[in-house]
Design a protein around this motif. Structure first.
Motif, PDB file in Angstrom:
ATOM      1  N   GLY A 146      28.358  76.857  52.296  1.00 43.52           N
ATOM      2  CA  GLY A 146      27.232  77.385  53.057  1.00 43.52           C
ATOM      3  C   GLY A 146      26.776  78.769  52.664  1.00 43.52           C
ATOM      4  O   GLY A 146      26.167  79.477  53.478  1.00 43.52           O
ATOM      5  N   ARG A 165      34.858  82.204  54.116  1.00 40.40           N
ATOM      6  CA  ARG A 165      34.407  81.029  53.376  1.00 40.40           C
ATOM      7  C   ARG A 165      34.242  81.341  51.889  1.00 40.40           C
ATOM      8  O   ARG A 165      34.484  80.487  51.031  1.00 40.40           O
ATOM      9  CB  ARG A 165      33.105  80.506  53.973  1.00 40.40           C
ATOM     10  CG  ARG A 165      33.326  79.785  55.304  1.00 40.40           C
ATOM     11  CD  ARG A 165      32.057  79.199  55.870  1.00 40.40           C
ATOM     12  NE  ARG A 165      31.274  80.193  56.587  1.00 40.40           N
ATOM     13  CZ  ARG A 165      30.021  80.508  56.321  1.00 40.40           C
ATOM     14  NH1 ARG A 165      29.377  79.892  55.334  1.00 40.40           N
ATOM     15  NH2 ARG A 165      29.385  81.409  57.030  1.00 40.40           N
ATOM     16  N   GLN A 191      32.196  79.915  67.144  1.00 36.14           N
ATOM     17  CA  GLN A 191      31.272  79.210  66.266  1.00 36.14           C
ATOM     18  C   GLN A 191      31.764  79.214  64.822  1.00 36.14           C
ATOM     19  O   GLN A 191      31.680  78.199  64.113  1.00 36.14           O
ATOM     20  CB  GLN A 191      29.877  79.833  66.338  1.00 36.14           C
ATOM     21  CG  GLN A 191      28.836  79.140  65.466  1.00 36.14           C
ATOM     22  CD  GLN A 191      28.684  77.668  65.761  1.00 36.14           C
ATOM     23  OE1 GLN A 191      28.723  77.241  66.923  1.00 36.14           O
ATOM     24  NE2 GLN A 191      28.515  76.849  64.726  1.00 36.14           N
ATOM     25  N   GLU A 192      32.290  80.344  64.376  1.00 39.17           N
ATOM     26  CA  GLU A 192      32.830  80.425  63.011  1.00 39.17           C
ATOM     27  C   GLU A 192      34.019  79.486  62.849  1.00 39.17           C
ATOM     28  O   GLU A 192      34.202  78.874  61.788  1.00 39.17           O
ATOM     29  CB  GLU A 192      33.230  81.866  62.696  1.00 39.17           C
ATOM     30  CG  GLU A 192      32.053  82.814  62.529  1.00 39.17           C
ATOM     31  CD  GLU A 192      32.480  84.268  62.435  1.00 39.17           C
ATOM     32  OE1 GLU A 192      31.733  85.066  61.837  1.00 39.17           O
ATOM     33  OE2 GLU A 192      33.553  84.615  62.976  1.00 39.17           O
ATOM     34  N   THR A 193      34.832  79.351  63.901  1.00 40.10           N
ATOM     35  CA  THR A 193      35.985  78.443  63.842  1.00 40.10           C
ATOM     36  C   THR A 193      35.537  76.997  63.719  1.00 40.10           C
ATOM     37  O   THR A 193      36.128  76.211  62.970  1.00 40.10           O
ATOM     38  CB  THR A 193      36.873  78.627  65.086  1.00 40.10           C
ATOM     39  OG1 THR A 193      37.324  79.988  65.156  1.00 40.10           O
ATOM     40  CG2 THR A 193      38.088  77.707  65.032  1.00 40.10           C
ATOM     41  N   VAL A 194      34.490  76.621  64.440  1.00 38.00           N
ATOM     42  CA  VAL A 194      33.941  75.269  64.340  1.00 38.00           C
ATOM     43  C   VAL A 194      33.463  75.000  62.911  1.00 38.00           C
ATOM     44  O   VAL A 194      33.725  73.932  62.338  1.00 38.00           O
ATOM     45  CB  VAL A 194      32.787  75.073  65.343  1.00 38.00           C
ATOM     46  CG1 VAL A 194      32.026  73.773  65.056  1.00 38.00           C
ATOM     47  CG2 VAL A 194      33.321  75.067  66.767  1.00 38.00           C
ATOM     48  N   GLU A 195      32.763  75.961  62.320  1.00 37.98           N
ATOM     49  CA  GLU A 195      32.272  75.803  60.950  1.00 37.98           C
ATOM     50  C   GLU A 195      33.437  75.714  59.967  1.00 37.98           C
ATOM     51  O   GLU A 195      33.400  74.924  59.012  1.00 37.98           O
ATOM     52  CB  GLU A 195      31.367  76.977  60.595  1.00 37.98           C
ATOM     53  CG  GLU A 195      30.063  77.009  61.404  1.00 37.98           C
ATOM     54  CD  GLU A 195      29.281  78.288  61.217  1.00 37.98           C
ATOM     55  OE1 GLU A 195      29.797  79.204  60.525  1.00 37.98           O
ATOM     56  OE2 GLU A 195      28.167  78.393  61.758  1.00 37.98           O
ATOM     57  N   GLU A 197      36.484  74.578  60.609  1.00 35.29           N
ATOM     58  CA  GLU A 197      37.118  73.269  60.768  1.00 35.29           C
ATOM     59  C   GLU A 197      36.358  72.195  59.989  1.00 35.29           C
ATOM     60  O   GLU A 197      36.961  71.370  59.290  1.00 35.29           O
ATOM     61  CB  GLU A 197      37.185  72.900  62.243  1.00 35.29           C
ATOM     62  CG  GLU A 197      37.857  71.562  62.504  1.00 35.29           C
ATOM     63  CD  GLU A 197      37.987  71.239  63.977  1.00 35.29           C
ATOM     64  OE1 GLU A 197      38.403  70.101  64.297  1.00 35.29           O
ATOM     65  OE2 GLU A 197      37.677  72.110  64.816  1.00 35.29           O
ATOM     66  N   ALA A 198      35.040  72.216  60.092  1.00 32.66           N
ATOM     67  CA  ALA A 198      34.234  71.239  59.360  1.00 32.66           C
ATOM     68  C   ALA A 198      34.407  71.405  57.856  1.00 32.66           C
ATOM     69  O   ALA A 198      34.473  70.420  57.112  1.00 32.66           O
ATOM     70  CB  ALA A 198      32.762  71.395  59.748  1.00 32.66           C
ATOM     71  N   LEU A 199      34.521  72.658  57.396  1.00 30.96           N
ATOM     72  CA  LEU A 199      34.705  72.909  55.965  1.00 30.96           C
ATOM     73  C   LEU A 199      36.055  72.388  55.491  1.00 30.96           C
ATOM     74  O   LEU A 199      36.150  71.766  54.421  1.00 30.96           O
ATOM     75  CB  LEU A 199      34.578  74.408  55.685  1.00 30.96           C
ATOM     76  CG  LEU A 199      34.859  74.859  54.246  1.00 30.96           C
ATOM     77  CD1 LEU A 199      33.903  74.172  53.271  1.00 30.96           C
ATOM     78  CD2 LEU A 199      34.749  76.379  54.139  1.00 30.96           C
TER      79      LEU A 199
END
Length: 262
Positions: A146, A165, A191-195, A197-199
């Motif tokens: 991202g 990231r 929100q950064e943690t959610v992103e 996890e998806a990564l």
């Protein structure tokens, strides 16, 4: 299926202090494994032994990457371990702050390039071609995490979560088969943690195995297929996330009732 990484009897002494005491675990291809425990349990010391930053006192660490020679990691310098297929991030971010985002990722690609001093000075066609290929590959990695639109930004100007990231992208540029993440969610907002996890899931789905140190137990329970629990340099529990979350000693000492019910 054979393990990608096999650790057996890993012991690390610092003078009269035993930081790791006969630690055993495996990581299989395509899985996410978590190493958890309180501060000082020895988790980062395991990472430092695996990556050649510490020379372990005894024990075996064997990496068996697909399509590459099996390597015994004990005694190898960090750059040879990276070339063998194992890469890591750090608990404290270690970027080159004044270099661009793209340049930081290109540094990670160095172990897979062939250009030597002659090529760097005289820039023959092969060097130019390799440099173009490296830039294209690193831009693609920035897209995966991202950060494609920030390739020319100075690394130190990125928000904290983006720097995390970027460090992952630099590790991926080494073309690893096993990625070690040392507390990647530390300091991140929800929100950064959610992103993140998806990564991590996307990286695993891309074919990599992941060994994770993390104190966010809800994140660990959602991600990890297998969990190893450490305390004072020893493994005290292991199993799937369901097994570990129900282990009485682990619930009491590390997770708490709330995490066990998550």
């Amino acid at each position: 299926m054979d393990p990608l990484l096999t650790v057996s009897g890993l012991t690390m002494d610092f003078g009269g202090i035993r930081a790791l005491d006969r630690v055993d675990f495996c990581v299989f291809p395509g899985e996410i494994v978590a190493l958890i425990g309180p501060n000082g349990a020895g988790k980062t010391t395991v990472f430092n032994c695996l990556t050649g930053m510490h020379r372990s006192t005894s024990g075996q660490m064997v990496l068996t990457p697909t399509g590459r020679p099996q390597r015994r990691l004990h005694g190898l310098p960090p750059h040879r371990i990276t070339a063998a297929g194992l890469a890591r991030t750090f608990q404290n971010i270690r970027l080159f702050p004044r270099m661009s985002v793209l340049e930081n990722v290109m540094v990670g690609r160095h172990c897979r390039t062939n250009t030597k001093l002659f090529g760097a000075i005289f820039r023959p066609a092969a060097t130019v071609r390799e440099e173009k290929e490296t830039i294209a590959m690193c831009l693609a990695l920035l897209g995966r995490v991202g950060l494609a639109d920030q390739a020319d930004e100075v690394a130190q100007n990125l928000p904290y979560g983006a720097q995390r990231r970027l460090e992952i992208a630099r590790a991926l540029a080494t073309d690893p088969q096993l990625l070690l993440l040392d507390e990647p969610a530390a300091g991140m907002n929800p929100q950064e943690t959610v992103e993140l996890e998806a990564l991590i899931v996307a990286i695993r789905n891309h074919g990599l195995s992941i060994l994770l140190i993390e104190h966010d137990m809800k994140l660990v329970m959602r991600l990890a297929e297998h969990i190893f629990v450490m305390d004072h340099g020893r493994l005290i529990a292991k199993g799937t996330s369901d097994q570990v979350r129900r282990h009485p000693a682990v619930i009491q000492a590390y997770l708490g009732e709330e995490a066990a019910d998550a």
